[in-house]
Design an enzyme around this catalytic site. Sequence first.
Site, PDB file in Angstrom:
ATOM      1  N   LYS A   1       0.800  -1.238   0.000  1.00 20.86           N
ATOM      2  CA  LYS A   1       0.000   0.000   0.000  1.00 20.86           C
ATOM      3  C   LYS A   1       0.831   1.284   0.000  1.00 20.86           C
ATOM      4  CE  LYS A   1      -3.568  -1.833   2.880  1.00 20.86           C
ATOM      5  NZ  LYS A   1      -4.628  -1.536   3.834  1.00 20.86           N
TER       6      LYS A   1
ATOM      7  N   ASP B   1     -10.627   3.512   2.722  1.00 20.30           N
ATOM      8  CA  ASP B   1     -11.026   3.235   4.108  1.00 20.30           C
ATOM      9  C   ASP B   1     -11.692   4.465   4.724  1.00 20.30           C
ATOM     10  OD1 ASP B   1     -10.277   0.612   4.229  1.00 20.30           O
ATOM     11  OD2 ASP B   1      -8.322   0.989   5.138  1.00 20.30           O
TER      12      ASP B   1
HETATM   13  P1  NAP Z   1      -2.063  -1.777  12.814  1.00 18.77           P
HETATM   14  O1  NAP Z   1      -1.561  -0.667  11.982  1.00 18.77           O
HETATM   15  O2  NAP Z   1      -1.231  -2.974  13.061  1.00 18.77           O
HETATM   16  O3  NAP Z   1      -2.488  -1.146  14.249  1.00 18.77           O
HETATM   17  C1  NAP Z   1      -2.948  -1.970  15.303  1.00 18.77           C
HETATM   18  C2  NAP Z   1      -3.428  -1.126  16.466  1.00 18.77           C
HETATM   19  O4  NAP Z   1      -3.932  -2.013  17.491  1.00 18.77           O
HETATM   20  C3  NAP Z   1      -2.327  -0.279  17.124  1.00 18.77           C
HETATM   21  O5  NAP Z   1      -2.887   0.917  17.638  1.00 18.77           O
HETATM   22  C4  NAP Z   1      -1.883  -1.207  18.266  1.00 18.77           C
HETATM   23  O6  NAP Z   1      -1.293  -0.505  19.355  1.00 18.77           O
HETATM   24  C5  NAP Z   1      -3.209  -1.783  18.706  1.00 18.77           C
HETATM   25  N1  NAP Z   1      -3.029  -3.045  19.418  1.00 18.77           N
HETATM   26  C6  NAP Z   1      -2.713  -4.245  18.889  1.00 18.77           C
HETATM   27  N2  NAP Z   1      -2.614  -5.173  19.875  1.00 18.77           N
HETATM   28  C7  NAP Z   1      -2.851  -4.522  21.054  1.00 18.77           C
HETATM   29  C8  NAP Z   1      -2.879  -4.921  22.407  1.00 18.77           C
HETATM   30  N3  NAP Z   1      -2.647  -6.204  22.772  1.00 18.77           N
HETATM   31  N4  NAP Z   1      -3.176  -4.004  23.351  1.00 18.77           N
HETATM   32  C9  NAP Z   1      -3.431  -2.718  22.997  1.00 18.77           C
HETATM   33  N5  NAP Z   1      -3.405  -2.265  21.715  1.00 18.77           N
HETATM   34  C10 NAP Z   1      -3.120  -3.170  20.759  1.00 18.77           C
HETATM   35  O7  NAP Z   1      -3.442  -2.351  12.227  1.00 18.77           O
HETATM   36  P2  NAP Z   1      -4.544  -1.575  11.375  1.00 18.77           P
HETATM   37  O8  NAP Z   1      -4.263  -1.773   9.932  1.00 18.77           O
HETATM   38  O9  NAP Z   1      -4.679  -0.192  11.907  1.00 18.77           O
HETATM   39  O10 NAP Z   1      -5.851  -2.455  11.683  1.00 18.77           O
HETATM   40  C11 NAP Z   1      -6.422  -2.436  12.985  1.00 18.77           C
HETATM   41  C12 NAP Z   1      -7.737  -3.234  12.986  1.00 18.77           C
HETATM   42  O11 NAP Z   1      -8.676  -2.626  12.108  1.00 18.77           O
HETATM   43  C13 NAP Z   1      -7.599  -4.680  12.509  1.00 18.77           C
HETATM   44  O12 NAP Z   1      -8.436  -5.485  13.308  1.00 18.77           O
HETATM   45  C14 NAP Z   1      -8.108  -4.644  11.090  1.00 18.77           C
HETATM   46  O13 NAP Z   1      -8.647  -5.883  10.659  1.00 18.77           O
HETATM   47  C15 NAP Z   1      -9.204  -3.601  11.210  1.00 18.77           C
HETATM   48  N6  NAP Z   1      -9.524  -2.935   9.933  1.00 18.77           N
HETATM   49  C16 NAP Z   1     -10.792  -3.069   9.462  1.00 18.77           C
HETATM   50  C17 NAP Z   1     -11.155  -2.442   8.295  1.00 18.77           C
HETATM   51  C18 NAP Z   1     -12.566  -2.588   7.797  1.00 18.77           C
HETATM   52  O14 NAP Z   1     -12.825  -2.287   6.627  1.00 18.77           O
HETATM   53  N7  NAP Z   1     -13.485  -2.999   8.636  1.00 18.77           N
HETATM   54  C19 NAP Z   1     -10.215  -1.664   7.582  1.00 18.77           C
HETATM   55  C20 NAP Z   1      -8.916  -1.541   8.103  1.00 18.77           C
HETATM   56  C21 NAP Z   1      -8.589  -2.182   9.284  1.00 18.77           C
HETATM   57  P3  NAP Z   1       0.308  -0.204  19.359  1.00 18.77           P
HETATM   58  O15 NAP Z   1       0.513   0.999  18.500  1.00 18.77           O
HETATM   59  O16 NAP Z   1       0.607   0.034  20.792  1.00 18.77           O
HETATM   60  O17 NAP Z   1       0.988  -1.449  18.813  1.00 18.77           O
END
Ligand code: NAP
Length: 280
Positions: free
Chosen positions: A71, A106
């Site tokens: 991306k 998104d």
């Molecule tokens: P990412 O960039 O990896 O970010 C993950 C986030 O979750 C960070 O803020 C991380 O905190 C936090 N996190 C992970 N494990 C944690 C824990 N054990 N305790 C506290 N915080 C935790 O992922 P992303 O791309 O933003 O995606 C995040 C979620 O959104 C995923 O579940 C994804 O499937 C979903 N999503 C859905 C859509 C949709 O269309 N519905 C679109 C995009 C994403 P740290 O910064 O402290 O690591």
Amino acid sequence: MTSATKTRAACLIGWPAAHSRSPLIHHYWLRTLGIEGGYVIEAVPPDDFRDFVLRLSLRGFVGANVTIPHKERALALSKPDARAKAVGAANTLWFKDGELCSTNTDVEGFINNLDAGAPGWDQATDALVLGAGGAARAVLFGLLERGIKQVHLVNRTIERARALADQFGASVQPATWDKAGELLPRAGLLVNTTSLGMHGQPPLEIDVSLLPDNAVVADLVYVPLKTELLSAAQARGLKTADGLGMLLHQAVRGFELWFGQRPQVTAELRALVEADLKHA
Ligand code: NAP
């Protein structure tokens, strides 16, 4: 790699070519709108991505979705709009006057899903966003673009929340996780952008009883379809918007750009994708 047919075709470029719902969604719209077109998955390793994208049109594609890990490079290889720039990643490519353009859908997926499921959500003055990863960037951009005045951004790693606050300006206030309890009573909108609550991940521990009575709750997680956060919010009578709705709404723009008709997110499409998720 598969090759594009002579009909209009778009593809999803990723590596590895993970199981994606995008073909199901776009094939449903092609079929129900009676459009002769195609949507295929292209597994493209990082070393080949540049060449693949630069020859996208020669390969017969009118555009593409881009997923992990491409991306950021898709952004660099195209002319990004303000949304893709703010998010720092492009997930949709198309051609305009021969030029390869990109956006990040998104943002509108999140906002249009809220509009569909919780109209009036933008009356909130304060929002509380959990998480500061890639998805949070799209959410922040959408909320500020829509005029939300104050966003509190809570993240486990506070430096990431601070970095986003620096990028998005004074309307975004970073906070540590232990401050969430204090912020909930004035949050007209609560958004979970972390992966907490997802199958295989730790639970999201947030007390929705602290939210105001008219609060709206959105969760980006869509496996499971109804997260504990959404169940708790609905049990309190709060309006909610779920992650599957966002996923479906984010696909609309790409289809419109590639095939020239704006498709609808219907209950039938939702049921189709829900069934696919259950069998995953
Ligand atoms: P990412 O960039 O990896 O970010 C993950 C986030 O979750 C960070 O803020 C991380 O905190 C936090 N996190 C992970 N494990 C944690 C824990 N054990 N305790 C506290 N915080 C935790 O992922 P992303 O791309 O933003 O995606 C995040 C979620 O959104 C995923 O579940 C994804 O499937 C979903 N999503 C859905 C859509 C949709 O269309 N519905 C679109 C995009 C994403 P740290 O910064 O402290 O690591």
